[in-house]
Design an enzyme around this catalytic site. Structure first.
Site, PDB file in Angstrom:
ATOM      1  N   GLN A 126      44.912 159.732  12.189  1.00 26.74           N
ATOM      2  CA  GLN A 126      43.706 158.967  11.863  1.00 26.74           C
ATOM      3  C   GLN A 126      42.624 159.271  12.892  1.00 26.74           C
ATOM      4  O   GLN A 126      42.799 159.001  14.081  1.00 26.74           O
ATOM      5  CB  GLN A 126      44.040 157.480  11.862  1.00 26.74           C
ATOM      6  CG  GLN A 126      42.921 156.585  11.360  1.00 26.74           C
ATOM      7  CD  GLN A 126      43.422 155.168  11.163  1.00 26.74           C
ATOM      8  OE1 GLN A 126      44.180 154.885  10.253  1.00 26.74           O
ATOM      9  NE2 GLN A 126      42.999 154.268  12.030  1.00 26.74           N
ATOM     10  N   GLY A 127      41.511 159.836  12.450  1.00 26.82           N
ATOM     11  CA  GLY A 127      40.398 160.174  13.334  1.00 26.82           C
ATOM     12  C   GLY A 127      39.263 159.177  13.171  1.00 26.82           C
ATOM     13  O   GLY A 127      38.225 159.515  12.588  1.00 26.82           O
ATOM     14  N   SER A 129      38.580 156.106  15.859  1.00 27.12           N
ATOM     15  CA  SER A 129      38.028 155.621  17.125  1.00 27.12           C
ATOM     16  C   SER A 129      37.383 156.734  17.940  1.00 27.12           C
ATOM     17  O   SER A 129      37.796 157.896  17.872  1.00 27.12           O
ATOM     18  CB  SER A 129      39.129 154.954  17.959  1.00 27.12           C
ATOM     19  OG  SER A 129      39.634 153.814  17.310  1.00 27.12           O
ATOM     20  N   SER A 165      46.777 158.911  17.432  1.00 31.41           N
ATOM     21  CA  SER A 165      48.235 158.962  17.605  1.00 31.41           C
ATOM     22  C   SER A 165      48.836 160.098  16.781  1.00 31.41           C
ATOM     23  O   SER A 165      48.612 160.184  15.575  1.00 31.41           O
ATOM     24  CB  SER A 165      48.866 157.639  17.183  1.00 31.41           C
ATOM     25  OG  SER A 165      48.382 156.581  17.977  1.00 31.41           O
ATOM     26  N   GLU A 248      47.373 149.134   6.848  1.00 35.57           N
ATOM     27  CA  GLU A 248      48.112 148.933   8.092  1.00 35.57           C
ATOM     28  C   GLU A 248      48.470 147.467   8.267  1.00 35.57           C
ATOM     29  O   GLU A 248      49.529 147.136   8.793  1.00 35.57           O
ATOM     30  CB  GLU A 248      47.268 149.404   9.278  1.00 35.57           C
ATOM     31  CG  GLU A 248      47.955 149.233  10.620  1.00 35.57           C
ATOM     32  CD  GLU A 248      47.146 149.772  11.776  1.00 35.57           C
ATOM     33  OE1 GLU A 248      47.719 149.958  12.850  1.00 35.57           O
ATOM     34  OE2 GLU A 248      45.944 150.003  11.595  1.00 35.57           O
ATOM     35  N   ASN A 383      42.528 141.965  18.343  1.00 35.43           N
ATOM     36  CA  ASN A 383      42.786 140.600  17.884  1.00 35.43           C
ATOM     37  C   ASN A 383      41.548 139.718  17.995  1.00 35.43           C
ATOM     38  O   ASN A 383      41.404 138.745  17.251  1.00 35.43           O
ATOM     39  CB  ASN A 383      43.958 139.999  18.660  1.00 35.43           C
ATOM     40  CG  ASN A 383      45.287 140.504  18.127  1.00 35.43           C
ATOM     41  OD1 ASN A 383      45.350 141.494  17.399  1.00 35.43           O
ATOM     42  ND2 ASN A 383      46.368 139.815  18.465  1.00 35.43           N
TER      43      ASN A 383
END
Length: 401
Positions: A126-127, A129, A165, A248, A383
């Site tokens: 996943q690109g 951030s 990741s 997710e 969060n």
């Protein structure tokens, strides 16, 4: 192997028998301290083992190899967790984020190309951030300039992605890039599928507090992505990304809740049963026993929340903040449980320097698990961001100034 439908008892017996025959007995030892190549090979082989049984992508539509109901998925994940089966760590983005994106907003051609590829072992990253765009993802600066040159139509991408990741092993990337710098920040972003073998890409691993390097930076220098790899309308990538992020915080939580309730709680109880240096067992202390009972109760609540979320997602009645509630609940329960495990394990936990590479966040290496648990309160929106979503979209409170 055909998967029984409707009869949950029969499904449970089938999965339990399959686990006895197929879960590697010594996988935790074999996966502790391994290098990248050994980890990838093990993960790929385990994925294909699950695929042959019909257990790799139970949340996908039936025509793509899934089709299990929420109740059937619950049984499957309960039995896999009870058997201490390895997790599909490497395929996480592929089978959840990439698949959700393609099924929700991809073209027929994109689905035909990539869903079978994922089943054959295609690895995705996943690109999203960036150094200046984490919680406030809409502030991303990576650019995608469309170039309709003679004989081709491409997006030329420049920028940097962070906390990607698994990027060092990935074949494809879910990429968000700013394609209209003049538009409001949520309206000028496009969603692209990027081949990780493209010229101009530089992937650099980042060593984390546990000594692992699954986080990576991705540098993009004039990387060309064919326009046919655009997902959804140009400049509407923000809306597409919401489907990716909700995956997710939705379907994946079923498995994570069962892992926490089976592997995590069982390992925590075992730790509390071991005598300390004085010969006393922590579990004989009423305060310790009370904490364990509390965790058991909280896990029961988490399981109920996850199942309700999935069932209402399937029925089209899920609320705009429900997935955020589950994400906050799970991540903070994970922190409390692993923190308590580290406290009970004492000084001996300091000597544990590695955990199994294919385990979850509750491996029983409590200090390492506790350090790793903080990762869960950050990805997919911190969060703090989740609480804002709960307040504004769930409770109808005034928006933040």
């Amino acid at each position: 192997m055909s998967v029984p439908r409707g009869d949950l008892a029969e499904l449970r017996a089938t999965v339990r028998g399959w686990c006895r025959a197929h879960v590697p007995a010594d996988w935790r030892r074999a996966q502790t301290g391994v290098g990248g190549d050994e980890f990838v090979a093990f993960q790929q082989a385990w994925f294909q083992e699950l695929r042959r049984a019909g257990y790799a992508v139970p949340h996908w539509p039936a025509e793509w190899g899934g089709g299990m109901s929420a109740a059937e998925q619950m049984v499957l994940y309960q039995e896999l967790a009870a058997a201490d089966a390895p997790r599909l760590v490497l395929a996480f983005v592929s089978i959840h984020h990439a698949a959700a994106t393609l099924l929700t907003a991809g073209t027929d051609e994109q689905r035909r190309r990539h869903l079978p590829g994922i089943l054959d072992g295609e690895i995705w990253v996943q690109g999203f951030s960036e150094p200046e765009a984490g919680s406030d993802l809409a502030s991303l600066r990576t650019t995608a300039r469309r170039d309709r040159r003679a004989g081709g139509d491409v997006f030329v991408v420049n920028g940097q992605k962070l906390w990607a990741s698994g990027a060092a092993h990935a074949d494809w990337c879910l990429l968000l890039a700013r394609s209209d710098p003049a538009a409001p920040k949520r309206r000028g972003i496009s969603y692209l599928l990027m081949d990780m073998r493209s010229p101009g890409l530089d992937v650099r691993p980042i060593r984390n507090a546990l000594g692992d390097s699954h986080f990576c930076e991705i540098f993009l220098n004039d990387v060309e992505i064919p326009a046919e790899n655009l997902v959804g309308p140009e400049n509407a990538g923000w809306q597409v990304a919401q489907a990716t992020l909700s995956a997710e915080r939705g379907m994946t939580m079923l498995e994570l809740a069962e892992r926490l309730g089976n592997v995590g709680l069982r390992s925590l109880v075992d730790t509390c049963r071991r005598p300390d240096v004085t010969g006393r067992r922590p579990i004989d202390d009423t305060l310790v026993a009370d904490r364990l009972a509390g965790f058991d109760t909280e896990i029961a609540g988490l399981r109920a929340l996850c199942r309700d979320l999935v069932e209402r997602h399937d029925a089209g009645t899920v609320g705009p903040a429900d997935a955020s509630v589950v994400k906050v609940y799970y991540s903070e329960l994970l922190q409390r449980m692993t923190g308590f495990g580290a406290e009970i394990a004492g000084l001996g936990a300091l000597a544990e320097l590695a955990k199994p590479a294919s385990s979850g966040w509750e491996s029983g290496r409590w200090l390492l698990d506790f350090i790793g648990s903080w990762e869960w309160t950050i990805p997919g929106g911190t969060n703090e961001i989740q609480r804002t979503i709960i307040g504004e979209r769930g409770l109808g409170l005034p928006r933040e100034p």
